[in-house]
Write a protein that holds these residues in place. Structure first.
Motif, PDB file in Angstrom:
ATOM      1  N   ALA A 184       8.968  -1.512   8.958  1.00 34.37           N
ATOM      2  CA  ALA A 184       7.959  -0.732   8.424  1.00 34.37           C
ATOM      3  C   ALA A 184       7.552  -1.165   6.831  1.00 34.37           C
ATOM      4  O   ALA A 184       8.556  -1.941   6.448  1.00 34.37           O
ATOM      5  N   TRP A 185       6.625  -0.611   6.259  1.00 28.96           N
ATOM      6  CA  TRP A 185       6.275  -1.243   5.036  1.00 28.96           C
ATOM      7  C   TRP A 185       5.852  -0.145   4.136  1.00 28.96           C
ATOM      8  O   TRP A 185       4.744   0.457   4.403  1.00 28.96           O
ATOM      9  N   ALA A 186       6.305   0.347   2.847  1.00 21.36           N
ATOM     10  CA  ALA A 186       5.980   1.202   2.058  1.00 21.36           C
ATOM     11  C   ALA A 186       5.172   0.532   1.030  1.00 21.36           C
ATOM     12  O   ALA A 186       5.497  -0.444   0.152  1.00 21.36           O
ATOM     13  N   VAL A 187       3.832   1.107   0.889  1.00 20.77           N
ATOM     14  CA  VAL A 187       2.929   0.354   0.099  1.00 20.77           C
ATOM     15  C   VAL A 187       1.925   1.175  -0.191  1.00 20.77           C
ATOM     16  O   VAL A 187       1.668   2.193  -0.022  1.00 20.77           O
ATOM     17  N   TRP A 188       0.776   0.389  -1.196  1.00 23.46           N
ATOM     18  CA  TRP A 188      -0.392   1.187  -1.772  1.00 23.46           C
ATOM     19  C   TRP A 188      -1.481   0.500  -1.522  1.00 23.46           C
ATOM     20  O   TRP A 188      -1.403  -0.588  -1.094  1.00 23.46           O
ATOM     21  N   ASP A 189      -2.807   1.290  -1.649  1.00 23.87           N
ATOM     22  CA  ASP A 189      -3.895   0.591  -1.744  1.00 23.87           C
ATOM     23  C   ASP A 189      -4.073  -0.654  -2.590  1.00 23.87           C
ATOM     24  O   ASP A 189      -3.416  -0.363  -3.760  1.00 23.87           O
ATOM     25  N   PRO A 190      -4.589  -1.752  -2.415  1.00 23.31           N
ATOM     26  CA  PRO A 190      -5.560  -1.991  -1.058  1.00 23.31           C
ATOM     27  C   PRO A 190      -4.670  -2.572  -0.109  1.00 23.31           C
ATOM     28  O   PRO A 190      -5.493  -3.001   0.951  1.00 23.31           O
ATOM     29  N   TYR A 191      -3.384  -2.597  -0.150  1.00 20.98           N
ATOM     30  CA  TYR A 191      -2.827  -3.510   1.029  1.00 20.98           C
ATOM     31  C   TYR A 191      -2.899  -2.328   2.093  1.00 20.98           C
ATOM     32  O   TYR A 191      -2.838  -3.091   3.179  1.00 20.98           O
ATOM     33  N   THR A 192      -2.795  -1.196   1.808  1.00 28.41           N
ATOM     34  CA  THR A 192      -3.136  -0.311   3.068  1.00 28.41           C
ATOM     35  C   THR A 192      -4.325  -0.366   3.850  1.00 28.41           C
ATOM     36  O   THR A 192      -4.316  -0.807   5.009  1.00 28.41           O
ATOM     37  N   SER A 193      -5.477  -0.788   2.995  1.00 30.06           N
ATOM     38  CA  SER A 193      -6.766  -0.988   3.622  1.00 30.06           C
ATOM     39  C   SER A 193      -6.831  -2.431   4.269  1.00 30.06           C
ATOM     40  O   SER A 193      -7.552  -2.382   5.251  1.00 30.06           O
ATOM     41  N   GLN A 194      -5.944  -3.199   3.723  1.00 34.41           N
ATOM     42  CA  GLN A 194      -6.102  -4.515   4.170  1.00 34.41           C
ATOM     43  C   GLN A 194      -5.449  -4.397   5.523  1.00 34.41           C
ATOM     44  O   GLN A 194      -6.025  -5.253   6.516  1.00 34.41           O
ATOM     45  N   ILE A 195      -4.268  -4.148   5.877  1.00 32.96           N
ATOM     46  CA  ILE A 195      -3.592  -3.714   7.034  1.00 32.96           C
ATOM     47  C   ILE A 195      -4.318  -2.950   8.022  1.00 32.96           C
ATOM     48  O   ILE A 195      -4.469  -3.541   9.204  1.00 32.96           O
ATOM     49  N   LEU A 196      -5.050  -1.947   7.715  1.00 28.50           N
ATOM     50  CA  LEU A 196      -5.622  -1.245   8.813  1.00 28.50           C
ATOM     51  C   LEU A 196      -6.870  -1.906   9.145  1.00 28.50           C
ATOM     52  O   LEU A 196      -7.223  -1.899   9.996  1.00 28.50           O
ATOM     53  N   LYS A 197      -7.891  -2.426   8.289  1.00 26.12           N
ATOM     54  CA  LYS A 197      -9.119  -3.232   8.633  1.00 26.12           C
ATOM     55  C   LYS A 197      -8.808  -4.462   9.380  1.00 26.12           C
ATOM     56  O   LYS A 197      -9.448  -4.861  10.180  1.00 26.12           O
ATOM     57  N   GLY A 198      -7.369  -4.918   9.193  1.00 20.73           N
ATOM     58  CA  GLY A 198      -7.071  -6.373   9.794  1.00 20.73           C
ATOM     59  C   GLY A 198      -6.430  -5.944  11.188  1.00 20.73           C
ATOM     60  O   GLY A 198      -6.273  -6.861  11.861  1.00 20.73           O
ATOM     61  N   GLY A 199      -6.432  -4.741  11.416  1.00 25.09           N
ATOM     62  CA  GLY A 199      -5.872  -4.246  12.809  1.00 25.09           C
ATOM     63  C   GLY A 199      -4.474  -4.566  13.051  1.00 25.09           C
ATOM     64  O   GLY A 199      -3.967  -5.048  14.209  1.00 25.09           O
ATOM     65  N   GLN A 200      -3.642  -4.696  11.884  1.00 21.02           N
ATOM     66  CA  GLN A 200      -2.280  -5.344  12.212  1.00 21.02           C
ATOM     67  C   GLN A 200      -1.369  -4.137  11.972  1.00 21.02           C
ATOM     68  O   GLN A 200      -0.103  -4.498  11.957  1.00 21.02           O
ATOM     69  N   GLY A 201      -1.594  -3.005  11.652  1.00 19.01           N
ATOM     70  CA  GLY A 201      -0.862  -1.981  11.655  1.00 19.01           C
ATOM     71  C   GLY A 201      -1.554  -0.532  11.834  1.00 19.01           C
ATOM     72  O   GLY A 201      -2.551  -0.374  11.795  1.00 19.01           O
ATOM     73  N   ARG A 202      -0.649   0.511  11.522  1.00 21.04           N
ATOM     74  CA  ARG A 202      -1.226   1.903  11.438  1.00 21.04           C
ATOM     75  C   ARG A 202      -0.340   2.840  10.424  1.00 21.04           C
ATOM     76  O   ARG A 202       0.834   2.287  10.055  1.00 21.04           O
ATOM     77  N   VAL A 203      -0.824   3.816  10.170  1.00 20.41           N
ATOM     78  CA  VAL A 203      -0.097   4.813   9.093  1.00 20.41           C
ATOM     79  C   VAL A 203       0.901   5.794   9.744  1.00 20.41           C
ATOM     80  O   VAL A 203       0.431   6.351  10.769  1.00 20.41           O
ATOM     81  N   LEU A 204       2.112   5.536   9.438  1.00 18.57           N
ATOM     82  CA  LEU A 204       3.301   6.303   9.925  1.00 18.57           C
ATOM     83  C   LEU A 204       2.937   7.843   9.046  1.00 18.57           C
ATOM     84  O   LEU A 204       3.236   8.854   9.589  1.00 18.57           O
ATOM     85  N   THR A 205       3.046   7.751   7.716  1.00 19.35           N
ATOM     86  CA  THR A 205       2.845   8.865   6.960  1.00 19.35           C
ATOM     87  C   THR A 205       2.127   8.330   5.568  1.00 19.35           C
ATOM     88  O   THR A 205       2.441   7.301   5.239  1.00 19.35           O
TER      89      THR A 205
END
Length: 341
Positions: free
Chosen positions: A188-209
Motif C-alpha cells: 500500500a501507499w499513503a500519499v496525497w494529491d496529485p499522486y492519488t489522482s495520478q494512480i487513479l487516472k492511470g488505472g494503477q490502483g484504488r483507494v483503500l481509505t
C-alpha cells in the motif's frame, strides 16, 4: 485502452509539485521577482504553487512592493529557510510546521486554508485482496516520513484499532514510493494529491481509505517572526495574504482554466491536474487561525511526540499569530464541495 503510468517520466514533475506534505527533499532557489518599490518580500514557494495561482488569477498586478520568489521541493526545507530568515513567508501543509516547531524552529503560522482530505489516501493495487484498513496488519506501506500522509496513516490505523508498529512502514519519498507501488514492492501507499489522482487516472490502483473525516485538511502560510516584527514587511504580508485568498477563490470558479495552467507548470497530464483540482485544491477556503485549529494541530504534535518522531512536545499555539484573521470564518468551516470522488 487503459493507460499505464510511466514512473520514470513522471518523477521529475511530480517531485516538484505543491505538496501537503513533508519529506527531506532539497531546496532550490529561483530568481523571479514581481512588483516594484523599495521593500522586498522574500516568499518561499513550491512548483505550481502560490506564484502560479497568483499569476493566473491576476493578483500579481499593481504590487507596490517586490516579491522575490524562492522555489523549494517540499515543506521542511522551506521552513528551514524561514527559520534561517532567508524567506519571510511560505506555504506548507499541516505537518511540516509540527516537525519544525518540535525542533524549536523560529516559525509562525499566520494564515490557514481548510480543504477536503479526500485526496489524502491509502492506495492499494487494483488486484489487492485488501478491502479495509484493519487488513493492513503485517503489510508493507510506503509513506514519506514527516508528511501529512504519515499522520494520515497513523490516524487511519488508529481508527481501525491498529498502531504504526502493526504495519511494515517503508519510509520512501514519493518518487521512490511511486516506483515501489507500481512494481508491487509494497502492499500500500499513503500519499496525497496529485499522486492519488495520478494512480487513479492511470488505472494503477484504488483507494483503500482516505483522510476524509480523519485528518484536518489544513494548509498554512508560515512567516518568520523577524519579518512580522518589521512593520513594513508585516503590511506587505497582510497584502500578500489577501491576494492569495482571492486567488484561491478564483481557482474555485475557474477549475478547468487553473488545471491547464497547473499542468503546464508541473508537467502533469491535464486530466490528472483537473482531477486533483476538483478533488482537493478547489475546495480550500480561507479560515481563521483560531483555537480549534491550534487544538487540531496540537493533536498531531502529541501523536508524533508519543511516537518519538519529533524531539520535543511543544505548545503549537506558541507558533501562531492571529493578527491577519480579520473577518475570516472559523477553521472548522466546511470546504467547498468536491466534484471528484
Amino acid at each position: 485502452m487503459r493507460r499505464r503510468l510511466v514512473p520514470a517520466a513522471l518523477l521529475l514533475p511530480l517531485a516538484l509539485l505543491l505538496s501537503a506534505c513533508g519529506g527531506s527533499s532539497s531546496a532550490s532557489t529561483g530568481d523571479g521577482t514581481d512588483g516594484s518599490g523599495s521593500l522586498t518580500l522574500d516568499v518561499g514557494d513550491q512548483k505550481g504553487g502560490s506564484e502560479a495561482i497568483l499569476r493566473a488569477a491576476g493578483e500579481l498586478d499593481d504590487l507596490d512592493y517586490k516579491i522575490k520568489w524562492s522555489t523549494f521541493t517540499s515543506g521542511p526545507p522551506l521552513l528551514e529557510a524561514v527559520n534561517a530568515k532567508a524567506v519571510d513567508i511560505g506555504g506548507v501543509g499541516n505537518t511540516p510546521p509540527v516537525f519544525a516547531a518540535g525542533a524549536g524552529s523560529k516559525i509562525t503560522v499566520v494564515a490557514a486554508w481548510h480543504g477536503t482530505s479526500k485526496g489524502d489516501a491509502i492506495l492499494v493495487p487494483n488486484d489487492s485482496k485488501l478491502t479495509g484498513t484493519a487488513q493492513l496488519k503485517g503489510r508493507s506501506v510506503a509513506v514519506a516520513q514527516g508528511s501529512s500522509a504519515h499522520y494520515q496513516l497513523v490516524a487511519s490505523l488508529e481508527k481501525a484499532g491498529l498502531s504504526l508498529s502493526d504495519v511494515k512502514v517503508k519510509y520512501l519519498q514519493p518518487a521512490d514510493a511511486l516506483a515501489a507501488f507500481t512494481s508491487g514492492k509494497v502492499d500500500a501507499w499513503a500519499v496525497w494529491d496529485p499522486y492519488t489522482s495520478q494512480i487513479l487516472k492511470g488505472g494503477q490502483g484504488r483507494v483503500l481509505t482516505t483522510g476524509d473525516g480523519i485528518t484536518n485538511g489544513l494548509t498554512f502560510q508560515v512567516a518568520a517572526p523577524s519579518a512580522l516584527k518589521d512593520g513594513k514587511k508585516a503590511a506587505a504580508i497582510k497584502d500578500y495574504l489577501e491576494r492569495l485568498r482571492r486567488a484561491y477563490t478564483w481557482v474555485a470558479s475557474h477549475q478547468q482554466e487553473w488545471a491547464k495552467v497547473w499542468a503546464k507548470e508541473t508537467g502533469l497530464p491535464e486530466d490528472v491536474a483537473l482531477a486533483a483540482v476538483e478533488r482537493t485544491y478547489a475546495g480550500r477556503v480561507p479560515v481563521a487561525v483560531d483555537k480549534p485549529l491550534i487544538a487540531s494541530e496540537q493533536k498531531i504534535v502529541d501523536t508524533f511526540a508519543e511516537l518519538k518522531l519529533i524531539p520535543n512536545k511543544v505548545d503549537f499555539g506558541g507558533f501562531t499569530d492571529t493578527r491577519f484573521n480579520g473577518g475570516l470564518p472559523p477553521s472548522t468551516t466546511a470546504p467547498r464541495p468536491s466534484k471528484a470522488g
